[in-house]
Scaffold this active site. Structure first.
Site, short mmCIF file in Angstrom:
data_model
loop_
_atom_site.label_atom_id
_atom_site.label_comp_id
_atom_site.label_asym_id
_atom_site.label_seq_id
_atom_site.Cartn_x
_atom_site.Cartn_y
_atom_site.Cartn_z
N ALA A 1 -51.13 -20.15 35.05
CA ALA A 1 -51.15 -20.78 33.72
C ALA A 1 -51.15 -19.72 32.63
CB ALA A 1 -52.37 -21.69 33.57
N ARG B 1 -47.70 -27.05 26.40
CA ARG B 1 -48.46 -26.15 25.52
C ARG B 1 -48.00 -26.15 24.06
NH1 ARG B 1 -52.15 -22.40 25.59
NH2 ARG B 1 -50.87 -20.90 24.51
N HIS C 1 -52.46 -13.30 32.03
CA HIS C 1 -51.99 -12.62 30.81
C HIS C 1 -51.65 -11.17 31.14
CE1 HIS C 1 -55.07 -15.49 28.74
NE2 HIS C 1 -53.91 -16.10 28.92
N CYS D 1 -55.75 -21.30 35.73
CA CYS D 1 -55.46 -20.27 36.72
C CYS D 1 -54.56 -19.16 36.17
CB CYS D 1 -54.83 -20.89 37.96
SG CYS D 1 -53.20 -21.60 37.65
#
Lengths: 458, 545
Positions: free
Chosen positions: B68, B99, B198, B65
């Site tokens: 994330a 991550r 992003h 999503c």
């Protein structure tokens, strides 16, 4: 230092959670749903939820975790997720063809108020659910309870969605195993079989999340509680719910709606809790406890008595889920160990009281908090150090900083294997747990002993 | 040791496409078919790949999503910002250290909050009555305990729905606490994948941090590295090469980064972009506002790493730097060549599939090429058309409803601080010499003719692909790993690197060669069948005396 900013001085926090000792409901619901044979869990919300839950369960089990999502967009969040769920149900039955879709909600679909039972009914009316297939559901808002609550709610969802009222009795006992490992579920089945109690274990992830590598992938392994067995849970002669937090709701619902009487037991971890579980099975079956089980019990008592000097007086800090922590605390106390700092992130009024009751004869105060977090636990440890930590993989940051051995237990374990293959329930599970605790303590002793007093035999 | 002499013949891509979509409902099949194309080969016309479109509900996508992408990917790797997640507990929990962003906080005074998870742990009362009060209290508590220089606030799904305004709370707390506090509206339902996150993260960095400190931190050949997240220590290896070449890394976005690096990053003279998808927005905005040109680089693959170092040297047009770069490459390559020679007999001719990310499915093809392996199918999880077809298609990309609700910042030349690092003539001259600016050619031109490109691959299609192509290795993520391996095909995780790495740079290439050779030749795959399963007929019995 990994957690270099954690101060020894404790200040009360009203709003900020740091290093949680819980996660959210849907992952527990997904795990429970994987314990139904031929079931595809479905997350009704943004696709990130499903992705995160699948990742978390996969890292814990090192096994495929299949689940679908409604993939909400901004539009579905405004206008409701009905169209997405209808499309998802159609696609899932067409492409993946499970026997059951187990839908759980998320904070997103709960906040906008999607009515999943109504949407599932609409799907059925529109012919999107093939004959003999099922769509069951559980309401699992992430802003209530924890992953344990989600597990409990999906267990309830199984009963509500599948159990059939016939008025007949099938002579079986329902056992709801709680949020435990596939290996534990297998062990519970073995113990019941040894005593001769016919059971329906639900959910049952054994064989689903600890399967073999055969060169062939089965999206739906031949394991899990069969749908037919779940349809019959209302015909059982009784239900044993292992753990108040994870299992009691479904058992009580069966009691009130299907007149199936229930008993809520602690998870059968450690001597005394396993004794109560075995005693309950014995009384249900009306038989004497088989010698084989008494033998296993005797082995556990034997080992603890042999090694008592190493257990005695060792201080332990624990983080985890309430049902596990209650059973573990009782076990540690029974070995004359000192569980002195105990935290769960899962809310529940009875937790602190149960822990205080179990530790009241320890002759010293105990720090217990539910809900609390691992940051607080770490601060307690800084204020009074311990000899051993028990908890999930996130505890290794505390373990390294404070140089304290860690026994991994609970969810998630991301950096070791074993939990899916070797149980910690029952007497054999107790033996494994005691062995792990002992090995952690003795490895430390071997590491720290001066050369002059380094011992060959322990 | 048995070695395959040549690669298996390729499956006809049209046949493959048909097989992949055969089982879908008709409408789903049509949609998915638009996300599959055959590579045209070096001289062919680049086909259009439908991408950055909605995931189909009920299809087991690999995607995550917006949250994330924002918190997990872009902001996660910075060690000295307290990243506070406003929402129920799960979102913060799942992004907690999962991550593998490594960071070097070894300096005695270094702050490092990356090992902590911060959450407002919203409860039903907060959903009903609003969570802003709790958010403010949480920010105050975080400040009281940690005294960070900055706090980032991340909105999760319910936050947007109930109308909590993370930005106004951030402004108020910034005023009250005297530190930088900023919010991100990165609710999971925005956009169609991590990609939207992003973009939101890029906007937030640009609005709230980049350019806050005009201090020139010194050094020659000053660059920023964008879109490198230091998974498994990749950034450490690239930093080692920069240091040895005398290149000064002003800021990384965002592997092994700090708040102060971001704040001074606009003083650099070049931006080099690794992951185009996740960070091109910052590169573009910094060029417009501050006059810093950007070039695409790739430090995955030994040859690609050498090429990227040479590109940086070419940009600065400095003989001393060029010589140093050549010296470093010459120093590094023997070890690479030695390692490659050892594994090549056992890797040549094998086939790979890569379905991951927004740049890795492209970059890692370099390493497989070096190993003599063919990438027979590849695709991104969350990329856009420009990542497949190259940036030249940007003007023709239609902005749909899902992209429109992600803010496009309007950026102008900074009246005082804009400084063109290169004149237009310089840019043209360098471009004529082969150093292209603001350019990314995408994945397709580098793929062999008739290999397959599939966007947003899902579980069902992965299964069909394996049946059709029987690849020797499959590259994807944790969710895909064990299902693929149950089928007897090794899966290399290219998000987390299976907890190995680094794979960037020269030492990284060596690590990767060894790792892939291990995986495609592992003995365990020979034990999948028990001896009696190979010969199920009972042909003889023991004759016990």
């Amino acid at each position: 230092m990994l957690l270099r900013h954690t101060p020894t001085e404790i200040t009360e926090r009203s709003a900020l959670v740091i290093n949680p000792a819980k996660t959210c409901q849907p992952v527990g619901a997904m795990y429970a749903a994987l314990g139904i044979e031929g079931c595809l869990p479905h997350s009704h919300g943004s696709q990130g939820c499903c992705s995160y839950h699948r990742s978390a369960l996969t890292r814990h089990y090192k096994e495929p975790v299949m689940a679908a999502t409604s993939s909400f967009t901004e539009g579905s969040s405004v206008f409701g997720g009905q169209a997405n769920l209808l499309q998802a149900i159609n696609n899932i039955f067409t492409v993946y063809n499970p026997d059951v879709i187990a839908v759980h909600t998320t904070c997103l679909s709960e906040t906008i108020g999607d009515d999943v039972p109504q949407i599932a009914e609409k799907a059925r009316q529109e012919g999107k659910v093939p004959a003999g297939k099922y769509v069951i559901n559980a309401s699992t808002p992430s802003y209530v309870g924890s992953h344990v609550t989600g597990f409990s709610n999906m267990c309830l969802g199984m009963v509500k969605g599948l159990a059939v009222k016939t008025g007949k009795k099938n002579g079986k006992v329902n056992i709801i195993p709680g949020f435990v490992e596939p290996s534990d579920m297998e062990e519970i089945k073995r113990l019941a079989a040894e005593i001769g109690v016919p059971i329906t274990l639900f959910p049952d992830t054994s064989g689903v999340l600890n399967g073999p590598l055969t060169g062939k992938f089965r999206m739906f392994p031949k394991a899990g509680t069969p749908v037919e067995a779940l349809k019959g849970v209302g015909e059982a002669i009784g239900t044993l719910a292992m753990g108040e937090w994870a299992s009691a709701d479904a058992a009580r619902y069966l009691d009130s709606e299907f007149k199936v009487p229930c008993r809520v037991l602690d998870l059968p971890i450690g001597l005394a809790a396993t004794d109560r579980f075995i005693d309950a099975l014995r009384k249900i079956a009306g038989v004497a406890v088989p010698e084989k089980i008494e033998f296993e019990r005797g082995q556990l008592v034997d080992m603890i008595s042999d090694q008592h000097q190493y257990f005695y007086g060792k201080k332990v800090a624990l983080a985890g889920d309430p049902d596990q922590l209650i059973a573990l605390t009782e076990f540690l106390v029974s070995m004359d160990m000192l569980p002195i700092h105990i935290v769960t992130g899962t809310p529940g009024k009875k937790f602190e009281g149960r822990i205080r009751e179990l530790t009241k004869d320890m002759g010293r105060p105990v720090n217990v908090r539910g809900p609390g977090d691992m940051f607080l636990l770490h601060q307690w440890i800084k204020n009074e150090p311990v000899d051993l930590l028990i908890g999930n993989t996130y505890m290794k940051y505390i373990a390294r900083d404070e140089d304290i051995p860690l026994v991994r237990h609970g969810f998630p374990i991301l950096d070791r294997v074993g939990h899916s293959y070797f149980p910690t329930v029952g007497y054999k599970g107790g033996l494994r747990l005691a062995e792990k605790i002992l090995s952690a303590l003795l490895d430390r002793k071997d590491r720290d002993s001066p050369e002059s007093s380094f011992e060959l035999t322990l | 040791m048995a070695t395959k002499s040549k690669t298996k013949p390729l499956v006809d891509p049209e046949d493959a496409k048909k097989a992949l979509v055969a089982k879908y409902p008709a409408k789903v099949g049509r949609r998915r078919a638009q996300q599959m194309v055959a590579a045209p080969g070096a001289d062919g016309d680049i086909p259009e790949v439908t991408s950055n479109v909605r995931t189909i509900p009920g299809i087991l996508s690999m995607r995550g999503c917006t949250y994330a992408g924002c918190k997990g990917v872009v902001l996660g790797p910075t060690r000295d910002i307290v990243n506070l997640v406003h929402g129920p507990i799960g979102c913060s929990f799942y992004a907690w250290l999962t991550r593998r962003n490594q960071t070097d906080a070894s300096a005695p005074t270094a702050e490092n909050f990356m090992n902590y998870a911060f959450s407002t742990d919203m409860q039903d009362n907060d959903i009903v009555f609003g969570g802003e009060k709790k958010l403010k209290a949480a920010i105050r508590e975080a400040y009281a305990i940690f005294k960070p220089k900055a706090i980032g606030v991340f909105a999760t799904c319910p936050v947007g729905l109930i109308g909590d305004d993370v930005h106004s709370v951030a402004r108020e707390m910034k005023e009250e606490l005297g530190i930088n506090v900023f919010g991100f509206s990165c609710e999971g339902y925005k956009g169609v994948s991590q990609s939207a996150g992003h973009h939101i993260a890029n906007n937030g960095l640009f609005k709230h941090i980049i350019g806050n400190d005009d201090t020139n931190t010194g050094g020659k050949y000053r660059i920023n590295m964008l879109g490198e997240y230091n998974i498994g220590g990749d950034a450490f290896e690239i930093e080692r090469l920069f240091t040895d070449c005398g290149i000064t890394l002003v800021s990384s976005f965002s592997g092994n980064s700090t708040y102060d690096q971001f704040a001074t990053s606009h003083t650099a003279d070049l931006n080099v972009v690794m992951c185009h998808r996740s960070i091109n927005y910052v590169a573009e905005m910094m060029e417009t506002k501050f006059g810093i040109p950007w070039i695409k680089v790739n430090f995955i693959g030994a040859d690609a790493s050498a090429k990227s170092l040479r590109k940086i040297a070419a940009y600065f047009e400095d003989k001393a730097l060029m010589d140093k770069v050549e010296e470093v490459i010459a120093r590094e390559m023997p070890e690479v060549e030695k390692a490659l020679a050892e594994v090549l007999p056992r890797t040549t001719g094998k086939t790979a599939m890569l379905f991951v990310g927004g740049s890795r499915a492209h970059h890692y093809q370099e390493l497989f090429k070096e190993l003599g392996m063919t990438t027979v199918a590849a695709g991104y999880e969350f990329a856009h058309r420009d990542d497949y077809e190259g940036r030249k298609v940007l003007p023709s990309i239609k902005v749909d409803a899902d992209s429109r609700n992600i803010e496009e910042l309007h950026v102008e030349k900074d009246p005082e601080r804009y400084r063109a690092r290169k004149s237009e003539e310089d840019i043209k001259r360098l471009a004529a010499q082969g150093l292209t600016f603001k350019d990314y050619e995408g994945m397709i031109p580098e793929m062999d003719k008739n290999t397959l490109i599939i966007d947003d691959l899902n579980e069902h299609e992965a299964e069909r692909l394996i049946e059709l192509y029987k690849p020797d290795i499959f590259c994807a993520g944790i969710k895909e790993k064990y299902g693929i391996q149950k089928r007897g095909v090794p899966l290399k995780q290219l998000h987390s690197y299976d907890y190995g790495g680094p794979y960037a740079g020269f030492k990284g290439a060596v690590n990767f060669y060894v790792e892939i050779e291990r995986m495609v030749n592992s003995k365990i795959w020979g034990y999948v069948k028990a001896p009696w399963q190979e010969n199920p007929e009972l042909s003889a019995r023991y004759a016990w005396e």
